[in-house]
Design an enzyme around this catalytic site. Structure first.
Site, PDB file in Angstrom:
ATOM      1  CG  ASP A 136      19.798 126.208 -22.618  1.00  0.00           C
ATOM      2  OD1 ASP A 136      20.377 126.532 -21.565  1.00  0.00           O
ATOM      3  OD2 ASP A 136      20.138 126.647 -23.731  1.00  0.00           O
ATOM      4  CG  HIS A 150      23.666 126.954 -22.607  1.00  0.00           C
ATOM      5  ND1 HIS A 150      22.685 127.591 -23.324  1.00  0.00           N
ATOM      6  CD2 HIS A 150      24.718 127.818 -22.543  1.00  0.00           C
ATOM      7  CE1 HIS A 150      23.108 128.790 -23.671  1.00  0.00           C
ATOM      8  NE2 HIS A 150      24.347 128.943 -23.229  1.00  0.00           N
ATOM      9  CB  SER A 197      24.907 131.428 -25.517  1.00  0.00           C
ATOM     10  OG  SER A 197      24.420 131.755 -24.239  1.00  0.00           O
TER      11      SER A 197
END
Length: 221
Positions: A170, A201, A116
């Site tokens: 996601d 995610h 991320s």
């Protein structure tokens, strides 16, 4: 002064290193448990380095202080990013690479990995790093500061191999953002090993398996 880190070594006198950056609001402990699942007995001795991002207010979370590699001002990808924060974290990562160099591990034996927000930083830093690196692992992420990359990209890492894993569902970093970033990298000649998984995610077991196979090639030198 380098960031505080958690470290794991898979054997004495490591010859290779993986520096792994966590996502927003997490810390270096987040991915440390992945090491036993990921490593292969065929690999050389490795040092895993899991740094803690600084604590800073994050705008999209109401200004709440948390560990973050940079501020996120908006969910609108067209809005200008926190460039100062991104560049600060690039510098911090460069310092961690230099520390590994000083401990006897050359840049060509260092893989940068991130999830991320952490993935955004390893992409931004790795593509700009002046010495050749072994590879970049980008998980559930996107490429920041795309407009500056052509002018700032390092010739040493112009063809750095990238493993990219992304969940098709996601809700945080949309698949489309990853796809757009992948296309930009490939247009610059960067080889991207692209993998998608039917997840949100996070990271899944098939992704760890695919990453292990990819890392086996990067750690063969």
């Amino acid at each position: 002064m380098c960031l505080p880190t958690i470290e794991q070594e898979t054997g004495p006198s490591p010859t290779h290193a993986i520096i792994w950056l966590h996502g927003l609001g997490a810390d270096g402990n987040d991915f440390a448990p992945i090491v036993p699942e990921l490593i292969s007995p065929a690999w050389p001795a490795l040092r895993f380095v899991f740094p803690h991002a600084p604590v800073r207010p994050v705008t999209i979370n109401g200004g709440t202080p948390m560990r973050a590699w940079y501020d996120i001002l908006s969910f609108d990808r067209d809005q200008a990013p926190d460039e100062a924060g991104i560049r600060e974290s690039i510098l911090a990562l460069d310092q961690l690479i230099e520390r590994e160099n000083q401990r006897g591990i050359p840049s060509a034996h260092i893989v940068l990995a991130g999830f991320s927000q952490g993935g955004a930083i390893v992409l931004a830093a790795g593509l700009r790093h002046p010495q050749r690196l072994a590879g970049i692992v980008a998980l559930s992420t996107y490429l920041p500061m795309i407009g500056d990359l052509e002018q700032e990209a390092s010739a040493a890492n112009a063809q750095i191999p990238v493993f990219w894993g992304h969940g098709t569902a996601d809700p945080v970093v949309q698949l489309q953002w990853g796809q757009q970033s992948r296309a930009r990298l490939e247009a610059l000649g960067v080889p991207v090993s692209w993998h998608t998984y039917p997840i949100g995610h996070h990271v899944c077991q098939p992704e760890i398996h695919d990453l292990q196979q990819w890392l086996s090639q990067r750690l063969a030198d």
